[in-house]
Scaffold this active site. Structure first.
Site, PDB file in Angstrom:
ATOM      1  N   GLU A   1       0.836  -1.207   0.000  1.00 54.53           N
ATOM      2  CA  GLU A   1       0.000   0.000   0.000  1.00 54.53           C
ATOM      3  C   GLU A   1       0.872   1.259   0.000  1.00 54.53           C
ATOM      4  O   GLU A   1       0.549   2.247  -0.657  1.00 54.53           O
ATOM      5  CB  GLU A   1      -0.952  -0.029   1.193  1.00 54.53           C
ATOM      6  CG  GLU A   1      -1.958  -1.165   1.029  1.00 54.53           C
ATOM      7  CD  GLU A   1      -2.999  -1.167   2.132  1.00 54.53           C
ATOM      8  OE1 GLU A   1      -2.648  -1.575   3.248  1.00 54.53           O
ATOM      9  OE2 GLU A   1      -4.139  -0.758   1.877  1.00 54.53           O
TER      10      GLU A   1
ATOM     11  N   GLU B   1      -4.362  -9.597   3.180  1.00 56.84           N
ATOM     12  CA  GLU B   1      -5.275  -9.334   4.295  1.00 56.84           C
ATOM     13  C   GLU B   1      -6.483 -10.268   4.302  1.00 56.84           C
ATOM     14  O   GLU B   1      -6.994 -10.669   5.345  1.00 56.84           O
ATOM     15  CB  GLU B   1      -5.760  -7.877   4.255  1.00 56.84           C
ATOM     16  CG  GLU B   1      -4.698  -6.866   4.625  1.00 56.84           C
ATOM     17  CD  GLU B   1      -3.713  -6.526   3.509  1.00 56.84           C
ATOM     18  OE1 GLU B   1      -3.775  -7.156   2.431  1.00 56.84           O
ATOM     19  OE2 GLU B   1      -2.877  -5.626   3.714  1.00 56.84           O
TER      20      GLU B   1
END
Ligand SMILES: NC(=O)c1ccc[n+]([C@@H]2O[C@H](COP(=O)([O-])OP(=O)(O)OC[C@H]3O[C@@H](n4cnc5c(N)ncnc54)[C@H](O)[C@@H]3O)[C@@H](O)[C@H]2O)c1
Length: 585
Positions: A31, A51
């Protein structure tokens, strides 16, 4: 300061930012890279947003930036799978700008001289692989391709919602939506359960009271017995790049095992998982022979011959004479006493149980059974070996059925008891499938073979699974399960290739008759009662195993059940599930 603040600072900066990536770049790392103007990685780097595997979604802008960078469809696929990809693939996907063969920092400096490039985050969405008008269709399709929210798919649906926001909303609104969905998931029960499993897995090799011990190197392996388990174990070694010598006394068994091995590697080639060359190389690592002396330089030898103490003791005495000093002598026994087997050798400290699950090259669980005299080095090596073979090694005490099977016996006994009280096996199985198991207890018994079930029952000293021994009667009728076309269910080659259980009124009648004879009155039993009784059977035995020290931690039991028996991961395993919602209330 959180990663979101760092990302926001980079985003509002006037400077050009470049991410130089090496090693594993996962989750927040990716990210962070996504907010940079350019991304370059070494060929060895791996990138992933995993995730989803712990029931979450990327919560630092990943769900908004990735679709803008590589398109909604590709971003969805990348994030829903969650598995990291090598740099080369990340380049193809458009996540990376370059893969640098030389110094990655030098390559990054060169990129930093280029102009800023912030379009991915700030401009209105440009859905690269999907025309804007088709985006809702892609999103709707994605919802259909993942499991239902109530059955393991909660995070997947929320992730798709977040990507939908990236398609429909201005960037900042999308970020806010992502944050809200992330918070919902953090609090959700499935994510808590998956995080419990994640941490339980990391605890597995921490053995209280065990002195620090160095693992011994495993460079060569041996297997005795080329049957179902032996051939699977040999494949597992070969897949890990460890050469393995397989000894069997039967030529026919060796022929079959050779075919199994070739068939398996060819299948991996067809699936695109291996190149022809790699498959060939790995298959070459397995050598079949009837010459026991070829085991002399193995660092570990796994015995997988018939389940008989006499046969195994004979094999271990032979191995004791052949194996080099320090070699680990392991048995794959399902039920026998490791210490009795170890006594056949003069080196009981080198003996350990390595209980693989069928098919051994695929099932990710390995019970590591500690004998009375097993040395710390041998245990440490067993845990390292489990990792090398990409399995989750769980320590078990040397008790009948170890952890997994000991619990499953009680579960099967309860399933039989419920059927004796008038519930057809098909209904029992349907309830447990709805709960989330891939198959119910009766189909599971049919798959492993009722003759095996009866042997185990006899070895455990139990008279019957349930009170009436319908299992024994079925075995006497020649109904041994899937392999004979009938067990608790019928099987028909024309239905699901002979693997689909077909309810059989004859078996329902057999249960009814056996119950009458035993004076068990039929009664109405709800689905809830069926489920709770079966879960309670698992949990009560699990608690006993913890008290007795056979299992170290509730989390170890949960790992055994999720990875060895198909317990639904989003419920965290039997012990975790019972803690939250006492099945034994
Ligand atoms: N099948 C399962 O689901 C499963 C799961 C876990 C553990 N196990 C255990 O693994 C072991 C093997 O089970 P399997 O299902 O592979 O059995 P199998 O019958 O398929 O294979 C046993 C092999 O051992 C060979 N053999 C027997 N005696 C031998 C000897 N003295 N020397 C050399 N070779 C010999 C046989 O020729 C045969 O090929 C058993 O202890 C079993 O309890 C089985």
């Amino acid at each position: 300061m959180t990663i979101r603040d760092v990302i926001a600072a980079i985003e509002s900066s006037v400077k050009t930012h470049v991410a130089a990536i090496d090693g594993n770049c996962l989750g927040g790392g990716v990210e962070l890279a996504l907010v940079c103007d350019y991304r370059v990685a070494t060929p060895a780097a791996k990138l992933g947003l995993p995730e989803i595997l712990i029931g979450l979604l990327p919560g630092a802008g990943g769900t908004q930036r990735l679709p803008r960078l590589i398109g909604a469809r590709a971003a969805l696929e990348f994030m829903l799978k969650g598995t990291p990809v090598p740099a080369k693939r990340a380049l193809e996907l458009g996540i990376l700008d370059e893969v640098a063969e030389g110094d990655v920092v030098v390559a990054a400096r060169e990129l930093a001289a280029r102009p800023k490039r912030r379009a991915s985050a700030r401009e209105a969405i440009v859905a690269k692989d999907v025309p804007m008008q088709a985006a809702p269709y892609v999103v709707a399709q994605a919802h259909k391709m993942v499991p239902p929210e109530s059955n393991g798919g909660l995070a997947a649906h929320k992730l798709i919602d977040a990507v939908q926001a990236s398609v429909e909303l201005p960037f900042n609104f999308g970020l806010a939506r992502e944050a809200r969905l992330f918070d919902e998931l953090v609090r959700s029960e499935p994510s808590q359960a998956l995080r419990h499993l994640f941490f339980a897995e990391r605890e597995l090799s921490r053995i209280p009271g065990l002195p620090e011990a160095r693992a011994l190197p495993i460079e060569r392996a041996g297997v005795v017995g080329a049957g179902t388990m032996g051939s699977g174990i040999a494949i597992a070694f070969a897949q890990a790049g460890i050469p393995v010598v397989v000894v069997d006394s039967s030529d026919a068994a060796v022929d079959t095992a050779r075919q199994t091995v070739m068939g398996m590697f060819m299948y991996r080639v067809q699936q695109g998982k291996l190149t022809q060359e790699e498959a060939w190389k790995r298959a070459q690592l397995i050598e079949f022979t009837d010459d026991w002396s070829r085991l002399a330089d193995a660092d570990v030898i796994v015995e997988a011959v018939f389940e008989s103490l006499d046969v195994k003791r004979e094999v271990f005495a032979k191995l004791d004479a052949i194996a080099k000093p320090g070699a680990i002598l392991a048995t794959n026994t399902s039920t026998l006493d490791i210490d009795e087997i170890a006594k056949a050798t003069k080196r009981p400290a080198s003996v350990v149980g390595l209980h693989f699950f069928v098919p051994a090259n695929i099932m990710p669980l390995l019970e590591i059974v500690r004998g009375d005299k097993t040395s710390p080095e041998v245990l440490a090596t067993a845990f390292t070996l489990a990792k090398t073979l990409r399995k989750k090694g769980v320590l078990s005490g040397n008790a009948f059925g170890f952890i997994g099977n000991r619990m499953i016996f009680d579960y099967l006994r309860e399933a039989n008891a419920i059927a004796e009280e008038g519930v057809p096996p098909a209904r029992v199985d349907a309830v447990m499938k709805r709960f989330g198991f891939p198959m119910g207890p009766f189909a599971m018994s049919d798959l492993s073979g009722l003759d095996i079930g009866r042997q185990v029952q006899a070895a455990s000293g139990a008279q019957a699974f349930g009170r009436t021994n319908v299992l024994g009667r079925l075995v006497e009728m020649g109904r041994l399960g899937q392999k004979t076309g009938a067990g608790y269910f019928r099987y028909d080659k024309a239905v699901g290739k002979g693997r689909e259980p077909i309810p059989d009124p004859e078996v329902d009648a057999l249960f009814a008759q056996a119950a009458r004879e035993a004076g068990i009155a039929p009664r109405e039993i709800s689905d809830d009662e069926i489920r709770e009784r079966l879960l309670r059977a698992l949990v009560q035995r699990g608690e006993r195993l913890l008290e007795e020290g056979v299992a170290l931690r509730p989390g170890d039991i949960d790992i055994v059940y999720v990875y060895g028996y198909g317990f639904p991961p989003h419920l965290g395993g039997p012990m975790w599930n019972a803690r939250k919602e006492p099945a034994h209330a």
